[in-house]
Design an enzyme around this catalytic site. Structure first.
Site, PDB file in Angstrom:
ATOM      1  N   LYS A 189      -3.840 -10.790  13.242  1.00 27.20           N
ATOM      2  CA  LYS A 189      -3.929 -12.032  12.496  1.00 27.20           C
ATOM      3  C   LYS A 189      -3.886 -11.791  10.988  1.00 27.20           C
ATOM      4  CE  LYS A 189      -7.129 -13.657  16.022  1.00 27.20           C
ATOM      5  NZ  LYS A 189      -8.571 -13.914  16.297  1.00 27.20           N
ATOM      6  N   GLY A 190      -4.198 -10.559  10.583  1.00 24.82           N
ATOM      7  CA  GLY A 190      -4.465 -10.276   9.175  1.00 24.82           C
ATOM      8  C   GLY A 190      -3.340 -10.583   8.209  1.00 24.82           C
TER       9      GLY A 190
ATOM     10  N   GLU B 272       2.560  -6.468   7.238  1.00 25.99           N
ATOM     11  CA  GLU B 272       1.196  -6.053   7.587  1.00 25.99           C
ATOM     12  C   GLU B 272       0.274  -6.313   6.398  1.00 25.99           C
ATOM     13  OE1 GLU B 272      -1.082  -5.737   9.497  1.00 25.99           O
ATOM     14  OE2 GLU B 272      -0.999  -3.811  10.528  1.00 25.99           O
ATOM     15  N   ASP B 273      -0.978  -6.638   6.678  1.00 28.23           N
ATOM     16  CA  ASP B 273      -1.919  -6.870   5.584  1.00 28.23           C
ATOM     17  C   ASP B 273      -2.313  -5.564   4.900  1.00 28.23           C
ATOM     18  OD1 ASP B 273      -3.257  -5.990   7.853  1.00 28.23           O
ATOM     19  OD2 ASP B 273      -4.827  -7.515   7.798  1.00 28.23           O
TER      20      ASP B 273
ATOM     21  N   ASP C  71      -4.325   1.396   7.034  1.00 27.47           N
ATOM     22  CA  ASP C  71      -5.501   2.248   6.877  1.00 27.47           C
ATOM     23  C   ASP C  71      -5.185   3.633   7.446  1.00 27.47           C
ATOM     24  OD1 ASP C  71      -8.085   3.166   6.561  1.00 27.47           O
ATOM     25  OD2 ASP C  71      -8.963   1.927   8.118  1.00 27.47           O
TER      26      ASP C  71
ATOM     27  N   LYS D 187      -4.068   2.374   2.177  1.00 26.53           N
ATOM     28  CA  LYS D 187      -5.135   3.325   1.851  1.00 26.53           C
ATOM     29  C   LYS D 187      -4.606   4.742   2.056  1.00 26.53           C
ATOM     30  CE  LYS D 187      -8.846   0.226   3.484  1.00 26.53           C
ATOM     31  NZ  LYS D 187      -9.938   0.061   4.483  1.00 26.53           N
TER      32      LYS D 187
ATOM     33  N   PHE E 294     -13.734  -0.780   2.436  1.00 33.07           N
ATOM     34  CA  PHE E 294     -13.384  -1.914   3.278  1.00 33.07           C
ATOM     35  C   PHE E 294     -13.257  -3.194   2.447  1.00 33.07           C
ATOM     36  CE2 PHE E 294     -13.845  -5.158   6.495  1.00 33.07           C
ATOM     37  CZ  PHE E 294     -13.091  -4.637   7.528  1.00 33.07           C
ATOM     38  N   VAL E 295     -12.197  -3.961   2.682  1.00 31.05           N
ATOM     39  CA  VAL E 295     -11.960  -5.206   1.935  1.00 31.05           C
ATOM     40  C   VAL E 295     -11.829  -6.402   2.883  1.00 31.05           C
ATOM     41  CG1 VAL E 295     -10.856  -4.012  -0.008  1.00 31.05           C
ATOM     42  CG2 VAL E 295      -9.453  -4.828   1.895  1.00 31.05           C
TER      43      VAL E 295
ATOM     44  N   ARG F 138     -11.410 -14.365   6.409  1.00 29.86           N
ATOM     45  CA  ARG F 138      -9.947 -14.427   6.273  1.00 29.86           C
ATOM     46  C   ARG F 138      -9.498 -15.520   5.308  1.00 29.86           C
ATOM     47  NH1 ARG F 138      -7.713 -11.216  10.333  1.00 29.86           N
ATOM     48  NH2 ARG F 138      -8.794 -11.178  12.333  1.00 29.86           N
TER      49      ARG F 138
HETATM   50  P1  IMP Z   1      -4.787   1.238  10.952  1.00 32.07           P
HETATM   51  O1  IMP Z   1      -4.171   1.195  12.306  1.00 32.07           O
HETATM   52  O2  IMP Z   1      -5.967   2.180  10.885  1.00 32.07           O
HETATM   53  O3  IMP Z   1      -3.795   1.513   9.859  1.00 32.07           O
HETATM   54  O4  IMP Z   1      -5.442  -0.155  10.702  1.00 32.07           O
HETATM   55  C1  IMP Z   1      -4.693  -1.225  10.294  1.00 32.07           C
HETATM   56  C2  IMP Z   1      -5.360  -2.532  10.644  1.00 32.07           C
HETATM   57  O5  IMP Z   1      -6.774  -2.471  10.502  1.00 32.07           O
HETATM   58  C3  IMP Z   1      -4.882  -3.575   9.676  1.00 32.07           C
HETATM   59  O6  IMP Z   1      -3.845  -4.296  10.252  1.00 32.07           O
HETATM   60  C4  IMP Z   1      -6.085  -4.427   9.466  1.00 32.07           C
HETATM   61  O7  IMP Z   1      -6.069  -5.491  10.390  1.00 32.07           O
HETATM   62  C5  IMP Z   1      -7.259  -3.555   9.764  1.00 32.07           C
HETATM   63  N1  IMP Z   1      -7.880  -3.043   8.515  1.00 32.07           N
HETATM   64  C6  IMP Z   1      -7.749  -1.824   7.953  1.00 32.07           C
HETATM   65  N2  IMP Z   1      -8.463  -1.715   6.831  1.00 32.07           N
HETATM   66  C7  IMP Z   1      -9.068  -2.903   6.665  1.00 32.07           C
HETATM   67  C8  IMP Z   1      -9.951  -3.423   5.645  1.00 32.07           C
HETATM   68  O8  IMP Z   1     -10.338  -2.772   4.657  1.00 32.07           O
HETATM   69  N3  IMP Z   1     -10.329  -4.716   5.821  1.00 32.07           N
HETATM   70  C9  IMP Z   1      -9.938  -5.487   6.869  1.00 32.07           C
HETATM   71  N4  IMP Z   1      -9.118  -5.036   7.820  1.00 32.07           N
HETATM   72  C10 IMP Z   1      -8.700  -3.756   7.725  1.00 32.07           C
HETATM   73 MG    MG Z   2      -3.721  -6.131  10.751  1.00 34.24          MG
END
Ligand code: IMP
Ligand code: MG
Length: 189
Positions: free
Chosen positions: A54-55, A109-110, A113, A141, A162-163, A175
Site C-alpha cells: 500500500k505504501g 515503490e515508497d 530498505d 536506505k 524508520f519513517v 499513511r
Molecule cells: P525491503 O524489502 O526491506 O526493502 O522493504 C521494503 C518495504 O518495507 C517498503 O515497501 C515499505 O513498505 C517497508 N518499509 C521499509 N522501510 C520503511 C520505513 O522506514 N517506514 C515504513 N515502511 C518501511
Molecule cells: Mg512498500
C-alpha cells in the site's frame, strides 16, 4: 487537521513518537525530480506504472500526474514488513503479477530498505517478458541494502531510521500524513 513538518512538534503514531523529517514541499520536489527523469528516459514510450501497495499509493498518485507519455496503471500488494519496524525478510506477493508482456514497466515503490521486496518482484516480473523494467523509489536506505539492488530513480537516500507518512506506515498507521516523519529515539528506548 493535517500536521506539517514545518512545525517543531512531535507526533504520536500508534505507540511511538516521530519528529519532522522531510517537509511536504521537499517531498514534492523529490517527486518532480523523479518525474523529470522518467519523462526524459522514456519519452515517446507507453509506460506501465506498477505500484507496490500500500505504501507507494500516495507517491504514485502524485508521480503519474507529472508524466507526459501515455501511461497505464497496475497495482500489486507486496509486503515484507509486518506491523513492525524491521523486515521479516519474507516477501509476500499478495496478488498475481499483472500482464506486462512487452510493456515498459516502471515499478513504483515508497521506500527500499533491505531490497528484498524489490529483488523478489523484479525476479517475478522478468518471467513475464516485459520490454523493460525500471524502478522508481521515493526513498532508499543504502546503508541497509548496500547497493545490491536496481534502483533507477530515487527521490532521496536516507539513513536506516524508520519513517512514516506520505503513504508509509508504522503498524498500519500514519499513511495519511502529508509530510515524512522519522522515529524519535530521544524519547523512545
Ligand atoms: P525491503 O524489502 O526491506 O526493502 O522493504 C521494503 C518495504 O518495507 C517498503 O515497501 C515499505 O513498505 C517497508 N518499509 C521499509 N522501510 C520503511 C520505513 O522506514 N517506514 C515504513 N515502511 C518501511
Ligand atoms: Mg512498500
Amino acid at each position: 487537521m493535517s500536521r506539517s513538518a514545518n512545525s517543531e512538534s512531535l507526533i504520536q503514531v500508534h505507540d511511538r513518537t516521530f519528529r519532522p523529517y522531510i517537509r511536504r514541499d521537499e517531498v514534492m520536489e523529490m517527486v518532480r525530480d523523479v518525474a523529470t527523469q522518467i519523462n526524459r528516459d522514456l519519452a515517446g514510450q507507453e509506460v506501465t506504472l506498477l505500484v507496490v501497495l500500500k505504501g507507494a499509493l500516495v507517491f504514485a498518485a502524485d508521480l503519474m500526474r507529472q508524466l507526459q507519455m501515455p501511461v497505464t496503471l497496475e497495482v500489486l500488494r507486496a509486503s515484507s514488513y509486518r506491523d513492525a519496524m524491521s523486515s521479516t525478510g519474507t516477501v509476500i506477493l499478495e496478488d498475481v503479477v499483472p500482464d506486462v508482456v512487452g510493456r515498459h514497466v516502471v515499478v513504483v515503490e515508497d521506500i527500499i530498505d533491505s531490497g528484498t521486496t524489490m529483488r523478489e518482484l523484479i525476479k517475478h516480473l522478468g518471467s513475464y517478458r516485459p520490454a523493460s523494467v525500471s524502478v522508481a523509489a521515493l526513498l532508499s536506505k543504502p546503508d541497509v541494502h548496500q547497493g545490491g539492488i536496481q534502483i533507477d530513480y530515487v527521490g532521496r537516500e536516507i539513513a536506516r531510521d524508520f519513517v512514516v507518512g506520505y503513504g508509509m506506515d508504522y503498524a498500519g498507521h500514519g499513511r495519511h500524513l502529508d509530510a515524512i516523519w522519522i522515529v524519535d529515539d530521544a524519547l523512545d528506548t
